[in-house]
Design a protein around this motif. Structure first.
Motif, PDB file in Angstrom:
ATOM      1  N   ILE A 391     -13.849  52.252  37.875  1.00 18.28           N
ATOM      2  CA  ILE A 391     -14.372  53.217  36.900  1.00 18.28           C
ATOM      3  C   ILE A 391     -15.367  54.161  37.563  1.00 18.28           C
ATOM      4  O   ILE A 391     -15.329  55.383  37.361  1.00 18.28           O
ATOM      5  N   ILE A 392     -16.275  53.602  38.398  1.00 19.99           N
ATOM      6  CA  ILE A 392     -17.262  54.434  39.082  1.00 19.99           C
ATOM      7  C   ILE A 392     -16.568  55.427  40.011  1.00 19.99           C
ATOM      8  O   ILE A 392     -16.964  56.597  40.121  1.00 19.99           O
ATOM      9  N   GLY A 393     -15.493  54.974  40.685  1.00 19.68           N
ATOM     10  CA  GLY A 393     -14.746  55.865  41.557  1.00 19.68           C
ATOM     11  C   GLY A 393     -14.163  57.050  40.807  1.00 19.68           C
ATOM     12  O   GLY A 393     -14.144  58.182  41.317  1.00 19.68           O
ATOM     13  N   GLU A 394     -13.704  56.808  39.582  1.00 19.14           N
ATOM     14  CA  GLU A 394     -13.143  57.891  38.771  1.00 19.14           C
ATOM     15  C   GLU A 394     -14.215  58.869  38.302  1.00 19.14           C
ATOM     16  O   GLU A 394     -13.920  60.035  38.016  1.00 19.14           O
ATOM     17  N   LEU A 395     -15.474  58.403  38.247  1.00 17.38           N
ATOM     18  CA  LEU A 395     -16.573  59.251  37.771  1.00 17.38           C
ATOM     19  C   LEU A 395     -17.248  60.039  38.887  1.00 17.38           C
ATOM     20  O   LEU A 395     -18.017  60.960  38.612  1.00 17.38           O
ATOM     21  N   GLU A 396     -17.002  59.674  40.147  1.00 18.00           N
ATOM     22  CA  GLU A 396     -17.785  60.214  41.257  1.00 18.00           C
ATOM     23  C   GLU A 396     -17.737  61.738  41.358  1.00 18.00           C
ATOM     24  O   GLU A 396     -18.720  62.372  41.749  1.00 18.00           O
ATOM     25  N   GLN A 397     -16.609  62.336  41.034  1.00 15.14           N
ATOM     26  CA  GLN A 397     -16.485  63.788  41.199  1.00 15.14           C
ATOM     27  C   GLN A 397     -17.216  64.576  40.116  1.00 15.14           C
ATOM     28  O   GLN A 397     -17.691  65.680  40.363  1.00 15.14           O
ATOM     29  N   SER A 398     -17.305  63.998  38.915  1.00 20.14           N
ATOM     30  CA  SER A 398     -17.802  64.796  37.796  1.00 20.14           C
ATOM     31  C   SER A 398     -19.102  64.300  37.172  1.00 20.14           C
ATOM     32  O   SER A 398     -19.716  65.022  36.378  1.00 20.14           O
ATOM     33  N   TYR A 399     -19.558  63.089  37.505  1.00 17.87           N
ATOM     34  CA  TYR A 399     -20.745  62.546  36.836  1.00 17.87           C
ATOM     35  C   TYR A 399     -21.981  63.337  37.273  1.00 17.87           C
ATOM     36  O   TYR A 399     -22.216  63.535  38.477  1.00 17.87           O
ATOM     37  N   PRO A 400     -22.799  63.815  36.338  1.00 18.18           N
ATOM     38  CA  PRO A 400     -23.901  64.722  36.696  1.00 18.18           C
ATOM     39  C   PRO A 400     -25.023  64.068  37.500  1.00 18.18           C
ATOM     40  O   PRO A 400     -25.636  64.711  38.349  1.00 18.18           O
ATOM     41  N   ASN A 401     -25.322  62.786  37.228  1.00 17.57           N
ATOM     42  CA  ASN A 401     -26.449  62.130  37.900  1.00 17.57           C
ATOM     43  C   ASN A 401     -25.914  61.238  39.019  1.00 17.57           C
ATOM     44  O   ASN A 401     -25.572  60.073  38.804  1.00 17.57           O
ATOM     45  N   LYS A 402     -25.812  61.802  40.226  1.00 14.64           N
ATOM     46  CA  LYS A 402     -25.245  61.064  41.356  1.00 14.64           C
ATOM     47  C   LYS A 402     -26.096  59.848  41.724  1.00 14.64           C
ATOM     48  O   LYS A 402     -25.578  58.809  42.149  1.00 14.64           O
TER      49      LYS A 402
END
Length: 822
Positions: A391-402
């Motif tokens: 799930i985190i891998g899928e969020l890495e490109q777009s999640y605002p708070n890296k």
């Protein structure tokens, strides 16, 4: 076969049989030994005749004597047989049976070895030998030397005999050895030993469970979770593993899941001790507030929202959860509340509920990135690491708070044991934002788990400076100080937050429990001990009906029945999760008094008195404990204070007609060690410094001072004390052994080995010291050095106990010619 025709004494003394060389499984394919007796193990006795004598008749007599337990006659007949025919394996077998029956376990084992050497394929001889080895191990355990049982079972295991049962017994022996080392006041040594055993026997559940319980007791929850989670996956029907994991789940706050695990454990084994202990812990938990009584049921949405703000501001997590449950039930369109409810459940460590609500929220708002990251967090908390990473891998490109994303990913790596990966991610977070408090806390926890307490403390300090009212940070910072030996500093840290603590916050509640009465904003008077009639063994125990804990009742029962070791173990278990139980401390002290362990009793009474300084029973017990051990100046001080403050309460106190300033010198060491074992550092140091003030040349005090500093983690001060002792008594081995132990604890094995070697070269070295040094060489991996010590011991004048211990170490049978026996 001429080389087998030797007298009995030469056969038993000269032939050394290694258990590792005897294949007890009967399955090994090997060449037939040159001198092996070819007679089959199943040959009928009636056909076997030697030198014209009927073996059948002799065997009939011997078996009849065995059946009637006439072991003396069996021994006489067997020896006569051997004298007439040294090649008779059955005679050695009968001799071994008689010796085992007479309690001569070591001699019996040797006789079975002789029988096997003459007839290696006889399964009956091998079985008898293995059973004798088992008895030897059990005897070692009953004599309080379980480490010798470990060595015996390991030899038996290598032989291939009854692998599964032997490995289980070996696991139990390792656990008993661990407990013995732990009770001696050497927790680091005990942990190193049990860790090594777990690595050597990875399939042995008993060892892993005890290691996990030790980690759980010292709040190293991350590693304990990894071990117990793995055991529950690989051994789902092990009731002890299920119950131990349930205890961990309960400790982190998920009572409902702990109950489920308790049900599972009791279904597997209703009599399991760990399961019933967990049941008592859960039953003692406070019941939750019924939702039907909650005020939010009659409030408007706006009023509930106001309450939620108040609960969040004050840290009332349970009230916040209750209000959110009502809000989501009464106002289903407020979907945000479902995610908030999941977040609160995760804070309370109720991971099943948190996961359920996260899934409900994502069904309503599947595109919510905040919801997806929180769902990943719930999953990794439950052990689904790969799914969380996905799930985190899928969020890495777009999640605002890296930073938030990398922080959570680092948590997963750490729980999977990938510490370097976690460090890399967290370092990147801190490079981006040096004040990212959650990552500072994560670093602090990781270093604490790995035993790097100084680095951990630096991270905790930064995190608390950024969030001074975060009770989770403060609680674990205190644990780190305790684990590094700085209990007083930990309590000072916790005391500083008393004014802002709220028991509704789970970590605040833990701080309050850890501080005992100090942490309560209201003084709660302890129930007094009810004095009872002095009847054996009831004089040992005085109970208070108000204390109804199941574990407490069990401890009382053991003590009344005279089962003092079981009583001590159970009181200790109770105090491990409720250290401020005044009655448990008082009654544990009385059990120690009844078993003539006055130093331990005094230390326990002192802990009770620190909980309730005015309690007359604690004062009386401590004064008498000090008097019994010979600490007369301390006993006099207490008696005199009571006489001045409460002259009507002096009955039963030791009476002194003058001021007593001197203590019995023999009492100093045991009372100091007892205080050290109980974590009473300042009291131990006060005794040592007071004695040094009167006797500055007392070298024993220098060693004890070093021991205190070592336990406090002040290695520089400990080394200074040990070096001073070495300079004063350079020909005494103890200062060098202590210095070696200090280096070993600091993982400086080369320096440790050098100190142990210096100890061996002192003038006053004795065999007992040498055995200790050899064991220490083994512990640091210097096996050749240990062998050198044991071989040197072979040339020394040993007593019988030392000789037997050396035989176990070497795996050899030593004759009178090989070593002189006193």
């Amino acid at each position: 076969m001429t080389n087998l025709k030797k007298p009995l004494t030469i056969l038993l003394a000269g032939i050394i049989f290694s258990t590792a060389a005897i294949n007890l499984s009967g399955c090994s394919k090997r060449r037939k030994p040159k001198n092996e007796n070819p007679v089959s193990a199943t040959i009928p006795e009636t056909e076997l005749l030697k030198d014209g004598h009927s073996v059948w008749k002799e065997n009939t007599k011997i078996r009849a004597a065995l059946e009637s337990n006439d072991f003396v006659s069996v021994k006489t007949m067997a020896l006569a047989r051997i004298n007439s025919n040294p090649e008779d394996p059955q005679a050695y077998y009968f001799l071994g049976k008689s010796q085992i029956g007479m309690g001569e376990l070591l001699n019996g084992t040797r006789s079975f070895e002789a029988a096997i050497s003459l007839q290696p394929r006889n399964e009956g001889y091998k079985t008898a030998y293995a059973q004798a080895m088992d008895l030897l191990a059990k005897s070692a355990i009953s004599l309080g030397v379980p480490s010798e049982a470990v060595e015996t079972y390991e030899k038996l295991l290598k032989s291939g005999y009854n692998q599964e049962e032997t490995e289980k017994k070996l696991g139990d022996a390792y656990v008993k050895t661990f407990e013995s080392i732990l009770e001696s006041g050497s927790p680091n040594e005990a942990e190193s030993m049990i860790r090594a055993a777990a690595g050597k026997y990875p399939e042995q559940e008993t060892i892993k469970i005890r290691l996990a319980e030790h980690l759980l007791d010292s709040d190293r929850l991350m590693e304990a979770d990894r071990i117990l989670r793995g055991l529950n996956n690989t051994h789902p029907n092990n009731a002890s593993a299920v119950a131990a994991y349930g205890k961990l789940i309960h400790k982190i706050g998920d009572t409902e899941k702990a109950k489920q695990m308790l049900v599972r454990a009791l279904q597997i084994d209703p009599a399991n001790d760990k399961a019933n202990n967990l049941k008592a812990i859960i039953e003692a938990s406070m019941p939750k507030v019924s939702l039907a009584q909650a005020p939010e049921y009659s409030m408007s949405l706006e009023e509930i929202l106001e309450n939620l703000k108040l609960y969040e501001k004050n840290g009332n997590v349970n009230d916040e959860k209750r209000a959110l449950e009502i809000l989501t039930e009464r106002f289903p369109n407020e979907t945000w509340a479902v995610l908030d409810l999941s977040i609160v459940c995760e804070k309370l460590s109720e991971y099943d509920s948190a996961t359920k609500y996260a899934e409900e929220f994502l069904a309503l708002e599947p595109e919510s990135q905040k919801g997806q990251l929180h769902y990943a967090k719930c999953l990794y908390q439950k052990g689904f690491f790969e799914k969380g990473l996905e799930i985190i891998g899928e969020l890495e490109q777009s999640y605002p708070n890296k930073n938030e994303l990398m922080s959570e990913k680092g948590q997963i790596f750490a729980r999977m044991g990938n510490f370097e990966g976690a460090r890399a991610l967290w370092n990147e977070v801190l490079n981006n934002d040096p004040d990212y408090s959650e990552t500072l806390f994560n670093f602090a926890q990781l270093e604490m788990e790995l035993g790097n307490h100084e680095q951990s403390g630096a991270y905790f300090e930064k995190a608390i400076r950024l969030e001074p009212f975060n009770n989770k940070y403060r609680y674990f910072a205190g644990l780190n100080l305790i684990q590094s030996g700085n209990k007083n500093e930990a309590h000072n840290l916790w005391r500083a937050s008393i004014a802002t603590l709220n028991n509704e916050d789970p970590y605040a509640a833990r701080i309050v429990r850890a501080l005992g009465d100090e942490g309560r904003q209201e003084v709660v008077s302890q129930p007094q001990i009810i004095e009872s009639e002095v009847i054996i063994p009831a004089h040992v125990i005085n109970e208070t009906p108000a204390d109804t804990e199941a574990e407490y009742s069990r401890a009382l029962g053991f003590a009344r029945a005279g089962k003092f070791n079981a009583a001590i173990e159970t009181f200790r278990s109770l105090l491990s999760h409720n250290p401020s139980n005044f009655n448990a401390l008082m009654n544990l002290g009385k059990v120690y008094t009844a078993t003539n362990r006055q130093a331990q009793a005094s230390a326990i009474y002192l802990k009770a008195l620190k909980l309730n300084p005015q309690n007359i029973h604690a004062l009386r017990a401590l004064a008498n404990g000090y008097a019994d051990i010979g600490m007369h100046s301390l006993a006099y001080q207490i008696s005199n204070q009571v006489k001045s403050a409460n002259p009507n309460e002096t009955e039963g106190f030791p009476v002194y007609n003058r001021i007593i300033e001197k203590n019995d010198p023999r009492a100093i060491e045991p009372i100091t060690k007892a205080f050290l074992e109980e974590g009473l550092m300042s009291e131990a140091m006060a005794i040592v410094q007071s004695t040094l003030a009167q006797q500055p040349e007392n070298n024993l005090m220098n060693l004890l001072q070093g021991d205190i500093y070592k336990q406090m983690g002040r290695y520089d001060k400990a080394a200074e004390a040990y070096r001073l002792a070495q300079s004063r008594e350079p020909q005494t081995p103890l200062p060098y052994i202590r210095m070696g132990d200090l280096f070993a604890q600091a993982k400086e094995t080369k320096n440790a080995a050098a100190e142990y070697t210096r100890a061996l070269n002192t003038s006053f070295i004795d065999p007992d010291n040498m055995f200790e040094i050899a064991d220490r060489f083994v512990n640091i991996g210097y096996n050749n050095s240990a062998s050198g010590v044991w071989n040197r011991l072979k040339t020394m004048n040993l007593n019988n106990l030392q000789l037997k211990k050396l035989e176990v170490k070497l795996g050899e049978t030593l004759s009178v010619e090989q070593t002189k026996i006193k």
